[in-house]
Design a protein around this motif. Structure first.
Motif, PDB file in Angstrom:
ATOM      1  N   TYR A  35      31.724  14.427  69.740  1.00 32.71           N
ATOM      2  CA  TYR A  35      31.836  14.895  67.627  1.00 32.71           C
ATOM      3  C   TYR A  35      30.887  13.402  66.833  1.00 32.71           C
ATOM      4  O   TYR A  35      31.962  12.044  67.415  1.00 32.71           O
ATOM      5  N   LEU A  45      30.160  18.971  66.131  1.00 35.55           N
ATOM      6  CA  LEU A  45      29.711  18.663  67.476  1.00 35.55           C
ATOM      7  C   LEU A  45      28.366  18.570  68.568  1.00 35.55           C
ATOM      8  O   LEU A  45      27.004  18.842  67.334  1.00 35.55           O
ATOM      9  N   ASP A  98      41.258  27.426  80.578  1.00 38.75           N
ATOM     10  CA  ASP A  98      42.130  28.454  79.881  1.00 38.75           C
ATOM     11  C   ASP A  98      42.004  27.614  78.735  1.00 38.75           C
ATOM     12  O   ASP A  98      41.166  27.025  78.810  1.00 38.75           O
ATOM     13  N   ASN A  99      42.804  28.372  77.627  1.00 38.84           N
ATOM     14  CA  ASN A  99      42.923  27.670  76.649  1.00 38.84           C
ATOM     15  C   ASN A  99      43.630  26.389  76.038  1.00 38.84           C
ATOM     16  O   ASN A  99      45.273  26.356  75.770  1.00 38.84           O
ATOM     17  N   TYR A 102      41.825  20.294  72.586  1.00 42.80           N
ATOM     18  CA  TYR A 102      40.992  18.715  72.461  1.00 42.80           C
ATOM     19  C   TYR A 102      42.094  17.837  72.841  1.00 42.80           C
ATOM     20  O   TYR A 102      43.566  17.773  71.626  1.00 42.80           O
TER      21      TYR A 102
ATOM     22  N   GLN B  31      38.827  33.665  69.633  1.00 40.81           N
ATOM     23  CA  GLN B  31      40.005  34.018  70.354  1.00 40.81           C
ATOM     24  C   GLN B  31      41.070  32.654  70.404  1.00 40.81           C
ATOM     25  O   GLN B  31      42.008  32.970  70.419  1.00 40.81           O
ATOM     26  N   SER B  32      41.017  31.348  69.938  1.00 36.09           N
ATOM     27  CA  SER B  32      41.526  29.925  70.499  1.00 36.09           C
ATOM     28  C   SER B  32      41.691  30.167  68.840  1.00 36.09           C
ATOM     29  O   SER B  32      40.950  29.773  67.245  1.00 36.09           O
ATOM     30  N   TYR B  51      46.818  31.631  69.883  1.00 38.20           N
ATOM     31  CA  TYR B  51      45.761  32.843  70.705  1.00 38.20           C
ATOM     32  C   TYR B  51      46.398  33.790  70.481  1.00 38.20           C
ATOM     33  O   TYR B  51      45.800  35.043  70.514  1.00 38.20           O
ATOM     34  N   SER B  94      37.235  30.422  73.739  1.00 37.58           N
ATOM     35  CA  SER B  94      37.280  29.253  75.068  1.00 37.58           C
ATOM     36  C   SER B  94      36.709  30.079  76.898  1.00 37.58           C
ATOM     37  O   SER B  94      36.022  31.450  76.086  1.00 37.58           O
ATOM     38  N   VAL B 100      34.926  25.129  69.361  1.00 41.02           N
ATOM     39  CA  VAL B 100      34.834  25.309  68.336  1.00 41.02           C
ATOM     40  C   VAL B 100      34.103  25.390  66.406  1.00 41.02           C
ATOM     41  O   VAL B 100      33.513  24.344  66.831  1.00 41.02           O
TER      42      VAL B 100
END
Lengths: 113, 112
Positions: A35, A45, A98-99, A102, B31-32, B51, B94, B100
């Protein structure tokens, strides 16, 4: 080890120089990010590597060249930068599945003169 | 264009009060949702992720998500001077990696 380590912390370079920024993590994360953040602006980004493959290049000028030699290491090679490229360069990682948010490194403060 | 909007502040609250930071987003398929804290000259630090609709609490922090209204907020209870920082809202998708969009951030000042 829950850190992302960036080196150097500060870098001053001339417009004709070639330099590299380094980012390292040992959390087993498989996605790594570069970034760029200008003062009083949100991070922007630049690149995403997922499982050592370049997944996103946000139309970054070719004077910035990323490299991911292995799953723990991310480099950003700099060449012929302009003064407007002066910024805080942040490396981040996520597990790759998965979620998760950072984990950012402490950043490299780059000044182009 | 995906947008994430925050009031830039500064938001000033007295020590011990509740600080309420708000964020709206435009992409309905997001979603996130994350909140990052960034001290001046430092890198962002993840403080909350959420979430699903509802509230999520972690210590003095509560994140609230309302997907129907496309709204996410962060409450900081018992605000301390050390909470003075810029708070970045981040919204995204994600799936292998996180992509993001960051809001411009809200600067919080906690007055002793």
């Amino acid at each position: 080890d829950t850190e992302v380590t960036q080196t150097p912390k500060h870098l001053v370079m001339g417009m004709t120089n070639k330099k590299s920024l380094k980012c390292e993590q040992h959390m087993g994360h498989r996605a790594m990010y570069w970034y760029k953040q200008k003062a009083k602006k949100p991070p922007e980004l630049m690149f995403v590597y997922s499982y050592e493959k370049l997944s996103i290049n946000e139309s970054v000028p070719s004077r910035f060249s990323p490299e991911c030699p292995n799953s723990s290491l991310l480099n950003l090679h700099l060449h012929a930068l302009q003064p407007e490229d002066s910024a805080l360069y942040l490396c981040a990682s996520t597990p790759g599945q998965d979620n998760y948010g950072y984990t950012f490194g402490s950043g490299t403060r780059l000044t182009v003169v | 264009q995906k947008e994430v909007e925050q009031n830039s502040g500064p938001l000033s609250v007295p020590e011990g009060a509740i600080a309420s930071l708000n964020c709206t987003y435009s992409d309905r398929v997001s979603q996130s949702f994350f909140w990052y804290r960034q001290y001046s000259g430092k890198s962002p630090e993840l403080i909350m992720s959420i979430y699903s609709n509802g509230d999520k609490e972690d210590g003095r922090f509560t994140a609230q998500l309302n997907k129907a209204s496309q709204y996410v907020s962060l409450l900081i209870r018992d605000s301390q001077p050390s909470d003075s920082a810029t708070y970045l809202c981040a919204v995204g998708l994600s799936g292998g990696y996180q992509k993001v969009t960051f809001g411009t951030g809200t600067k919080l000042q906690v007055i002793p």
